[in-house]
Motif scaffolding. Structure first.
Motif, PDB file in Angstrom:
ATOM      1  N   HIS A   1       0.817  -1.212   0.000  1.00 37.05           N
ATOM      2  CA  HIS A   1       0.000   0.000   0.000  1.00 37.05           C
ATOM      3  C   HIS A   1       0.853   1.264   0.000  1.00 37.05           C
ATOM      4  O   HIS A   1       0.467   2.266  -0.578  1.00 37.05           O
ATOM      5  CB  HIS A   1      -0.996  -0.009   1.164  1.00 37.05           C
TER       6      HIS A   1
ATOM      7  N   LEU B   1       0.740   4.216  -2.777  1.00 39.67           N
ATOM      8  CA  LEU B   1       0.597   5.617  -2.384  1.00 39.67           C
ATOM      9  C   LEU B   1       1.725   6.453  -2.976  1.00 39.67           C
ATOM     10  O   LEU B   1       1.483   7.565  -3.467  1.00 39.67           O
ATOM     11  CB  LEU B   1       0.556   5.754  -0.864  1.00 39.67           C
TER      12      LEU B   1
ATOM     13  N   TRP C   1      -1.861  11.478   0.729  1.00 38.29           N
ATOM     14  CA  TRP C   1      -1.675  11.682  -0.709  1.00 38.29           C
ATOM     15  C   TRP C   1      -1.592  13.163  -1.054  1.00 38.29           C
ATOM     16  O   TRP C   1      -0.652  13.602  -1.710  1.00 38.29           O
ATOM     17  CB  TRP C   1      -2.830  11.007  -1.436  1.00 38.29           C
TER      18      TRP C   1
ATOM     19  N   LEU D   1      -5.927   2.797  -0.917  1.00 39.05           N
ATOM     20  CA  LEU D   1      -7.041   2.926   0.027  1.00 39.05           C
ATOM     21  C   LEU D   1      -7.691   1.595   0.364  1.00 39.05           C
ATOM     22  O   LEU D   1      -8.561   1.542   1.235  1.00 39.05           O
ATOM     23  CB  LEU D   1      -8.080   3.909  -0.504  1.00 39.05           C
TER      24      LEU D   1
ATOM     25  N   GLY E   1      -5.490   8.087   4.144  1.00 45.74           N
ATOM     26  CA  GLY E   1      -4.840   7.893   2.850  1.00 45.74           C
ATOM     27  C   GLY E   1      -4.935   9.122   1.973  1.00 45.74           C
ATOM     28  O   GLY E   1      -3.952   9.542   1.355  1.00 45.74           O
ATOM     29  N   TYR E   2      -6.106   9.729   1.924  1.00 43.14           N
ATOM     30  CA  TYR E   2      -6.284  10.929   1.109  1.00 43.14           C
ATOM     31  C   TYR E   2      -5.458  12.082   1.661  1.00 43.14           C
ATOM     32  O   TYR E   2      -4.826  12.826   0.900  1.00 43.14           O
ATOM     33  CB  TYR E   2      -7.773  11.303   1.043  1.00 43.14           C
TER      34      TYR E   2
ATOM     35  N   GLU F   1      -7.105   3.847   5.801  1.00 43.31           N
ATOM     36  CA  GLU F   1      -8.411   4.476   6.001  1.00 43.31           C
ATOM     37  C   GLU F   1      -8.522   5.592   4.967  1.00 43.31           C
ATOM     38  O   GLU F   1      -7.531   6.256   4.648  1.00 43.31           O
ATOM     39  CB  GLU F   1      -8.509   5.063   7.408  1.00 43.31           C
ATOM     40  N   VAL F   2      -9.711   5.817   4.450  1.00 41.60           N
ATOM     41  CA  VAL F   2      -9.889   6.781   3.369  1.00 41.60           C
ATOM     42  C   VAL F   2      -9.387   8.172   3.759  1.00 41.60           C
ATOM     43  O   VAL F   2      -8.629   8.800   3.014  1.00 41.60           O
ATOM     44  CB  VAL F   2     -11.367   6.850   2.917  1.00 41.60           C
TER      45      VAL F   2
ATOM     46  N   LEU G   1      -4.145   5.628  -6.012  1.00 39.83           N
ATOM     47  CA  LEU G   1      -4.700   6.015  -4.709  1.00 39.83           C
ATOM     48  C   LEU G   1      -5.772   5.016  -4.293  1.00 39.83           C
ATOM     49  O   LEU G   1      -5.811   4.587  -3.134  1.00 39.83           O
ATOM     50  CB  LEU G   1      -5.279   7.429  -4.754  1.00 39.83           C
ATOM     51  N   SER G   2      -6.623   4.629  -5.221  1.00 33.34           N
ATOM     52  CA  SER G   2      -7.688   3.674  -4.875  1.00 33.34           C
ATOM     53  C   SER G   2      -7.110   2.339  -4.439  1.00 33.34           C
ATOM     54  O   SER G   2      -7.656   1.680  -3.552  1.00 33.34           O
ATOM     55  CB  SER G   2      -8.660   3.503  -6.038  1.00 33.34           C
TER      56      SER G   2
END
Length: 106
Positions: free
Chosen positions: A2, A6, A62, A50, A58-59, A54-55, A46-47
């Motif tokens: 992951h 990212l 990013w 994720l 992660g967002y 956790e959304v 990114l998806s």
């Protein structure tokens, strides 16, 4: 894995920002295509990241890492100035990213 996803998403998002600046409001077809393709690739990776992050975390990682990267690239290659306030802002963003990582959510 992951973290790799990212990192790839951040690289593509950085490319989006640079290409969008050169796309001249989407008048330059080459840079417009690079912007759109890089944006799609950034979103794809990114998806994938994720799936583990956790959304919100992660967002946040990013966007903040990409933002710092874009700021540094702008200073190094596009003669954009870094002043004390920008450097403090970068330090705060990095501190926030470290804080998110230390929260144990990924």
């Amino acid at each position: 894995m992951h973290w790799l996803y990212l990192a790839i998403a951040v690289a593509f998002e950085t490319t989006v920002a640079i290409a969008a600046g050169k796309a001249e409001g989407f008048k330059n077809r080459k840079w417009t295509a690079i912007t759109l393709l890089s944006g799609a690739a950034a979103t794809f990776f990114l998806s994938k990241a994720l799936l583990t992050f956790e959304v919100g975390v992660g967002y946040a990682l990013w966007t903040s890492v990409a933002g710092v990267g874009i700021t540094v690239i702008g200073a190094l290659f596009f003669a954009q100035r870094l002043n004390l306030h920008k450097l403090i802002g970068i330090a705060l963003v990095i501190g926030g990213v470290v804080g998110l990582q230390l929260s144990g959510s990924a």
